[in-house]
Design an enzyme around this catalytic site. Structure first.
Site, PDB file in Angstrom:
ATOM      1  CG  HIS A 185       0.487   2.633  12.555  1.00  0.00           C
ATOM      2  ND1 HIS A 185      -0.930   2.483  12.868  1.00  0.00           N
ATOM      3  CD2 HIS A 185       0.892   2.098  11.404  1.00  0.00           C
ATOM      4  CE1 HIS A 185      -1.422   2.002  12.120  1.00  0.00           C
ATOM      5  NE2 HIS A 185      -0.297   1.460  10.991  1.00  0.00           N
TER       6      HIS A 185
ATOM      7  CD  GLU B  46      -3.431  -1.182   5.051  1.00  0.00           C
ATOM      8  OE1 GLU B  46      -2.869  -2.467   5.923  1.00  0.00           O
ATOM      9  OE2 GLU B  46      -2.857   0.135   5.233  1.00  0.00           O
ATOM     10  CD  GLU B  47      -1.794   2.380   7.710  1.00  0.00           C
ATOM     11  OE1 GLU B  47      -1.998   1.956   8.747  1.00  0.00           O
ATOM     12  OE2 GLU B  47      -0.135   1.666   7.082  1.00  0.00           O
TER      13      GLU B  47
ATOM     14  CG  HIS C 128      -0.433  -0.096   2.972  1.00  0.00           C
ATOM     15  ND1 HIS C 128      -0.429   1.522   3.356  1.00  0.00           N
ATOM     16  CD2 HIS C 128       0.388  -1.081   3.377  1.00  0.00           C
ATOM     17  CE1 HIS C 128      -0.018   0.758   4.088  1.00  0.00           C
ATOM     18  NE2 HIS C 128       0.556  -0.587   4.323  1.00  0.00           N
TER      19      HIS C 128
ATOM     20  CG  ASP D 124       2.671   1.020   7.995  1.00  0.00           C
ATOM     21  OD1 ASP D 124       2.128   0.236   6.763  1.00  0.00           O
ATOM     22  OD2 ASP D 124       1.560   0.551   8.645  1.00  0.00           O
TER      23      ASP D 124
HETATM   24 CO    CO Z   1      -0.241   0.596   8.212  1.00  0.00          CO
HETATM   25 ZN    ZN Z   2       1.009  -1.452   6.764  1.00  0.00          ZN
END
Ligand code: CO
Ligand code: ZN
Length: 345
Positions: A312, A201-202, A60, A169
């Site tokens: 995160h 995605e998140e 992602h 991420d």
């Molecule tokens: Co994430």
């Molecule tokens: Zn991720």
């Protein structure tokens, strides 16, 4: 490394991925036979292969962040989270507000000196913070609107044997996928191979759901971070993965259970190529693997996960050796895809 730096520097919170999308299109185009994007902004690259089976990779492109939901009469911005933001990570951060132009700001909150005993005990919620742009209200109102994206203002840094950035991420997943495409470029592929850079995605694996439906994958591999909780205060059984211990092969997470035969195949490939690997069970949270599994009929899925400390947050940390292991494993697997069947009997 330069590419990884660029990928993490680009911005794109869920639903507002335009900054990162254009960079990925530019990088992926020369590496695939054809490339298209869809309405939501997913990027779908395709490399022709010999066999009928279809392998779909997904990483992602979106990152967690904030959006402006109010500009007050003094010019302070109120914010709400996009994706899984821990309010504790907001304190004293520098941010970039993506208004009519990019504006630097800081996340403010009341200083300790003026808090009551009662207030001192309470954990701050996202609503308790605001963004301070250091500008008069008239100027702020000209430049910033409700819905503008807010991202971390943090540089990519080499720290010891590791890298630290605001958005591994999942820019590291995108990087691993692009590097793997470079390495297989020009080679005969055993199966039809798709490389999808997904959006949103998140906020719940939304882009992967829509973009992979038509691709009818037989095999799906997500490439995403996983947690490395190999830090002080966490017991051995709570670490999930460890930095520097190699590519993580996913057994399960909150959104998918990997096909055990595919997992075995992945382990065999790693052993044969002497690639360091570890196994991953992520008790909560999901990845694009969940969407791939249910994208068309049913697919065997797993994920190659990049162990990440402080996921995160604005200081996500990954190990250089793990990145290499993930690329090597993905390349080795792509070149062997389709050689085994994963039908569970
Ligand atoms: Co994430
Ligand atoms: Zn991720």
């Amino acid at each position: 490394m330069e590419l990884l730096k660029k990928l993490t520097a680009a911005t794109g919170i869920s639903g507002r991925e335009e900054g990162i999308r254009s960079l990925i299109i530019k990088e992926m185009k020369p590496l695939v036979d054809d490339l298209k994007t869809d309405v939501m902004g997913n990027i779908i690259g395709h490399c022709k292969g010999k066999g009928k089976k279809r392998l779909v990779l997904a990483a992602h492109m979106d990152e967690i962040g904030l959006i402006v939901n109010h500009v007050d009469d003094k010019g302070f911005l109120r914010i709400i989270p996009i994706g899984g933001i821990d309010p504790r990570t907001l304190m004293a951060q520098k941010v970039v507000v993506h208004g009519k132009k990019e504006l630097y700001g800081v996340i403010g909150s009341k200083p300790k000196h003026v808090l009551t005993d009662e207030e001192m005990k309470k954990a701050l919620k996202v609503e308790d913070y605001y963004v301070d742009l250091g500008l008069p209200v008239e100027k702020v109102k000209k430049l910033v609107e409700i819905g503008d994206a807010v991202t971390w203002h943090r540089d990519f840094t080499e720290v010891g044997d590791c890298y630290v950035s605001k958005a591994f991420d999942d820019r590291i997943g995108v990087y691993v996928m692009l590097e793997a495409l470079k390495k297989i470029n020009g080679k005969a592929l055993p199966v039809e191979t798709y490389a999808v850079a997904t959006v949103q995605e998140e906020v719940g694996v939304r882009g992967a759901e829509t973009s992979t439906i038509g691709l009818n994958p037989d095999i799906g591999i997500a490439i995403d971070i996983t947690l490395a909780v190999d830090v002080p205060g966490s017991a051995d059984h709570q670490q999930i993965t460890r930095l520097g211990e190699g590519a993580a092969i996913k057994i399960m997470d909150g959104n998918s259970i990997s096909n055990p035969r595919l997992v075995d195949h992945m382990k065999a490939v790693a052993k044969k190529k002497k690639i360091k690997f570890q196994m991953e069970i992520l008790p909560r949270g999901g990845t694009d693997a969940g969407a791939l599994q249910r994208a068309g009929g049913s697919a065997a899925v797993t994920a190659i996960s990049i162990p990440t400390r402080y996921g995160h947050s604005s200081v996500e940390m990954i190990h250089k050796m793990d990145v290499k292991a993930c690329i090597d494993l993905l390349v080795a697997y792509i070149l062997e895809a389709g050689s085994k069947d994963y039908i569970l009997k």
